[in-house]
Each structure stands twice: as C-alpha cells, then as structure tokens.
Design an enzyme around this catalytic site. Structure first.
Site, PDB file in Angstrom:
ATOM      1  N   GLU A  33      21.323  34.242 -32.292  1.00 46.52           N
ATOM      2  CA  GLU A  33      21.432  33.955 -30.858  1.00 46.52           C
ATOM      3  C   GLU A  33      20.069  33.563 -30.284  1.00 46.52           C
ATOM      4  OE1 GLU A  33      21.078  36.812 -27.858  1.00 46.52           O
ATOM      5  OE2 GLU A  33      21.356  38.521 -29.198  1.00 46.52           O
ATOM      6  N   LYS A  77      23.220  48.184 -27.118  1.00 45.86           N
ATOM      7  CA  LYS A  77      21.911  48.592 -26.597  1.00 45.86           C
ATOM      8  C   LYS A  77      21.937  49.988 -25.975  1.00 45.86           C
ATOM      9  CE  LYS A  77      22.007  44.869 -24.923  1.00 45.86           C
ATOM     10  NZ  LYS A  77      22.200  43.613 -24.318  1.00 45.86           N
ATOM     11  N   VAL A 116      25.157  36.934 -26.990  1.00 44.86           N
ATOM     12  CA  VAL A 116      26.079  37.202 -28.099  1.00 44.86           C
ATOM     13  C   VAL A 116      27.415  36.511 -27.820  1.00 44.86           C
ATOM     14  CG1 VAL A 116      27.421  39.002 -29.258  1.00 44.86           C
ATOM     15  CG2 VAL A 116      24.981  39.345 -28.841  1.00 44.86           C
ATOM     16  N   ASP A 137      30.345  39.998 -24.052  1.00 45.76           N
ATOM     17  CA  ASP A 137      30.263  40.109 -25.521  1.00 45.76           C
ATOM     18  C   ASP A 137      31.521  40.764 -26.088  1.00 45.76           C
ATOM     19  OD1 ASP A 137      27.706  39.175 -25.143  1.00 45.76           O
ATOM     20  OD2 ASP A 137      26.682  40.975 -25.862  1.00 45.76           O
ATOM     21  N   ASP A 157      30.742  46.260 -14.642  1.00 43.48           N
ATOM     22  CA  ASP A 157      29.781  45.461 -15.413  1.00 43.48           C
ATOM     23  C   ASP A 157      29.997  45.755 -16.893  1.00 43.48           C
ATOM     24  OD1 ASP A 157      27.731  44.061 -16.535  1.00 43.48           O
ATOM     25  OD2 ASP A 157      26.174  44.823 -15.197  1.00 43.48           O
ATOM     26  N   SER A 200      29.937  43.698 -20.503  1.00 43.36           N
ATOM     27  CA  SER A 200      29.471  42.426 -21.059  1.00 43.36           C
ATOM     28  C   SER A 200      30.626  41.586 -21.604  1.00 43.36           C
ATOM     29  CB  SER A 200      28.471  42.694 -22.178  1.00 43.36           C
ATOM     30  OG  SER A 200      28.091  41.475 -22.782  1.00 43.36           O
TER      31      SER A 200
HETATM   32  N1  PSU Z   1      20.051  42.731 -27.622  1.00 40.61           N
HETATM   33  C1  PSU Z   1      18.704  42.663 -27.615  1.00 40.61           C
HETATM   34  N2  PSU Z   1      18.108  41.853 -26.751  1.00 40.61           N
HETATM   35  C2  PSU Z   1      18.836  41.029 -25.930  1.00 40.61           C
HETATM   36  C3  PSU Z   1      20.250  41.069 -25.960  1.00 40.61           C
HETATM   37  C4  PSU Z   1      20.810  41.944 -26.829  1.00 40.61           C
HETATM   38  O1  PSU Z   1      18.054  43.355 -28.386  1.00 40.61           O
HETATM   39  O2  PSU Z   1      18.242  40.267 -25.185  1.00 40.61           O
HETATM   40  C5  PSU Z   1      21.065  40.119 -25.114  1.00 40.61           C
HETATM   41  C6  PSU Z   1      22.192  39.557 -25.977  1.00 40.61           C
HETATM   42  O3  PSU Z   1      22.121  38.153 -25.915  1.00 40.61           O
HETATM   43  C7  PSU Z   1      23.448  40.076 -25.336  1.00 40.61           C
HETATM   44  C8  PSU Z   1      23.025  40.134 -23.901  1.00 40.61           C
HETATM   45  O4  PSU Z   1      24.546  39.238 -25.553  1.00 40.61           O
HETATM   46  O5  PSU Z   1      21.708  40.678 -23.992  1.00 40.61           O
HETATM   47  C9  PSU Z   1      23.961  40.980 -23.075  1.00 40.61           C
HETATM   48  O6  PSU Z   1      23.772  40.693 -21.740  1.00 40.61           O
HETATM   49  P1  PSU Z   1      24.849  41.152 -20.660  1.00 40.61           P
HETATM   50  O7  PSU Z   1      24.791  42.662 -20.688  1.00 40.61           O
HETATM   51  O8  PSU Z   1      24.369  40.570 -19.351  1.00 40.61           O
HETATM   52  O9  PSU Z   1      26.157  40.613 -21.097  1.00 40.61           O
HETATM   53 MN    MN Z   2      26.798  42.181 -17.230  1.00 39.69          MN
END
Ligand code: PSU
Ligand code: MN
Length: 303
Positions: free
Chosen positions: A25, A159, A106, A142, A138, A140
C-alpha cells in the site's frame, strides 16, 4: 487488463506467467510514516519482497490511472510530494477523474490489487473500529473491503489505537477469516499479543498457501494473516495503552476526526514515544513484506 490500470511491465509479466507478486500500500508511505524514513521504508519493503522471491507492486493513483507497481522515481514522488490524497474505496473515482496524486489505504489497495489479479498483500496494521466507534461509527473501510477482495493480507493485526475486540467482531460478521500466522492470538501491532484468541492458526508459508487456495476456491473476499511484530522490536502493552490514551485526548481537544485521525494518532505516538513506535512499525512492515512474499511463492508453486 482494465483500461484504468497501468501495470509496471515487470509486474504484468509476473502476473501473466503466474509468478508470485506482492501488493504494497502507499498510505503508509505518504501519511503513515514521517519523512524521510518513509521513502527508505518504501524501498526496503520492495527489497524485502524481492529477497524472498516475489515481485513487489506498490499501488498508488497517478495522472488519472491506477498504478500497479512503481518505479523508484515514482516512489520518491509519492514520498516527497507536498499534497497526496488518502484514497479509500470511496475516493478512487474522484481522485482518478481529477488526475490527482493518491496514496491508497488498505481498502483502496485491496480494491485495485483485486482488479489486477494480485493474491497477496503486505501492510503494517489494518484499519478497524476506532475506540468509541460504537457511537461515532468510525469503522475503517478496510473491513468491508476485506470481505470483497480476494487477497491474503499479511499484517500485525489492527493498529493499537483501535478497539481490537470490536474490530474482530466486525470481521467475523463480514465472514473474513482472521488467521494467526505462527500465533494463536491476535497481535496488537506494537505488541505481540492483544490477549484475544483467534479461531485459526497456520504455521509457515506452505500451510498459509494451502489455506488461501481453499478459501479462494470456495469463498469471496480476503483472508487476514496476522503475524506478531518481531519479538525484539515490541513495546510493553501498558506503555502503549498509556501513549494511546494521551494521543486520543489530544485528538479530541484538537477536533481531529475522519480520515485524518489515524495519521494523527500514529504521528503523536511516534513523538510521545521518542521514536520507539516508529522503530516497531518499520520492523513489522519489513517482516510482513517478507512473509507475504514467502506465502506468494508457496501459493504460486501450488503447495
Ligand atoms: N497501518 C500503519 N500505518 C498506516 C496505516 C495502517 O502502520 O498509515 C493506514 C492504512 O493505509 C490503513 C489506514 O488502511 O491507515 C486506515 O485508515 P482509516 O482508519 O482512516 O480507515
Ligand atoms: Mn475512519
């Protein structure tokens, strides 16, 4: 191939010949890691994939096309540009139509890699249900994307800034297998073990490849292969919890939410830990790239 896809020749040749390819990614490069470590890590992840016998394909949006595989100059552009859009599934069409530079999360990477026919993907940590997500909603993109795209995703769990039990609940509802890669427990990104037991475990690339082949034969969507971060690099869970709690308060005070939240929290953890969370993040990204390549090799060999 899809007309919006621009596949690097090396990647296209490998895919056509059934040789192993690993998707990487680009949000982690553009928004997840501080500069200049981000460019070094982007290169090191590609090198790790190659060292383990597969062809790396970093995905991003450039000049109105979905790029599958980037040259070194393009990696550099992505890692150093002043403005890079964070592209999830919902952002793909708009960013493509405007010809903007976009780094895929992701979710965005899964959607694009599936179009290209790639079967393995290495990342750091998945997005998931944010803390308080039962009210803010909220969650993701993903997670639903994992249910749609037929790839094995090697990660260190989700995470540490997330609500991990609820993240596993949503993945279960979506029918996405979460499989421990050399572990019986869901890892917690900066820590080896979240304390959450997983229903399935595989040991080694051949077992993982056999499981993926069975899944792809009978189920839609992807599989999470959760590998603990390298033992030497991990941080104590109590320390991570304290750091996350502080970063969450900062985010609330500064009114940070939506797509900005994950990069904000990760950056605050790096600052508050004196760079120690960054070291774990880097170590697990490399380990996941290597494992995904091993599994891609086993899958291509039909073992
Ligand atoms: N894991 C990491 N660093 C990141 C991310 C994940 O170690 O930057 C990123 C990935 O691209 C994941 C995104 O898809 O954060 C998720 O963001 P959100 O919670 O806004 O969907
Ligand atoms: Mn989000």
């Amino acid at each position: 191939m899809h007309p919006l896809l621009h596949v690097l020749p090396e990647v296209a040749e490998a895919l056509a010949a059934g040789r192993p390819v690993v998707a990487l990614e680009s949000t982690v490069i553009a928004h997840g890691l501080p500069r200049p470590d981000n460019l070094a890590m982007a290169r090191d992840m590609q090198a790790a994939v190659r060292a383990h016998g597969a062809v790396p394909a970093t995905l991003a949006l450039m000049d109105g096309r979905i790029r599958v595989g980037l040259s070194d100059a393009e990696l550099e552009r992505l890692a150093t540009a002043r403005e890079v859009r964070k592209v999830s599934r919902r952002d793909l069409a708009a960013v493509l139509a405007r010809g903007e530079l976009g780094a895929t999360t992701v979710a965005g990477t899964l959607a694009c890699a599936a179009l290209a026919g790639i079967r393995l993907f290495a990342t750091g940590g998945l997005g998931g249900v944010h803390r308080g997500g039962e009210l803010s909603l909220d969650v993701s993109a993903d997670l639903p994307e994992l249910a749609r795209s037929p790839l094995g995703v090697v990660c260190a769990g989700a995470k540490s800034v997330l609500d991990l039990p609820r993240t596993l609940e949503v993945l279960e509802s979506l029918g996405v297998p979460v499989v421990g890669y050399g572990t019986g427990h869901f890892p917690a990104f900066f820590c080896q073990d979240s304390g959450l037991a997983l229903p399935h475990r595989v040991d080694g690339p051949r077992e993982a490849a056999r499981m993926l082949a069975a899944h792809f034969a009978i189920c839609p969507g992807g599989v999470v292969l959760a590998q603990p971060p390298p033992a030497g690099a991990c941080l104590p869970a109590t320390e991570v919890e304290a750091l996350v709690a502080e970063a969450e308060v900062e985010a609330r005070h500064q009114g940070v939410s939506g797509p900005a939240l994950t990069p904000f929290l990760l950056a605050r953890l790096v600052a508050r830990s004196g760079g120690r969370t960054l070291a774990v993040n880097q170590a697990l990204l490399l380990a996941n790239a290597a494992a995904a390549a091993d599994i891609a090799v086993a899958l291509a060999a039909g073992s």
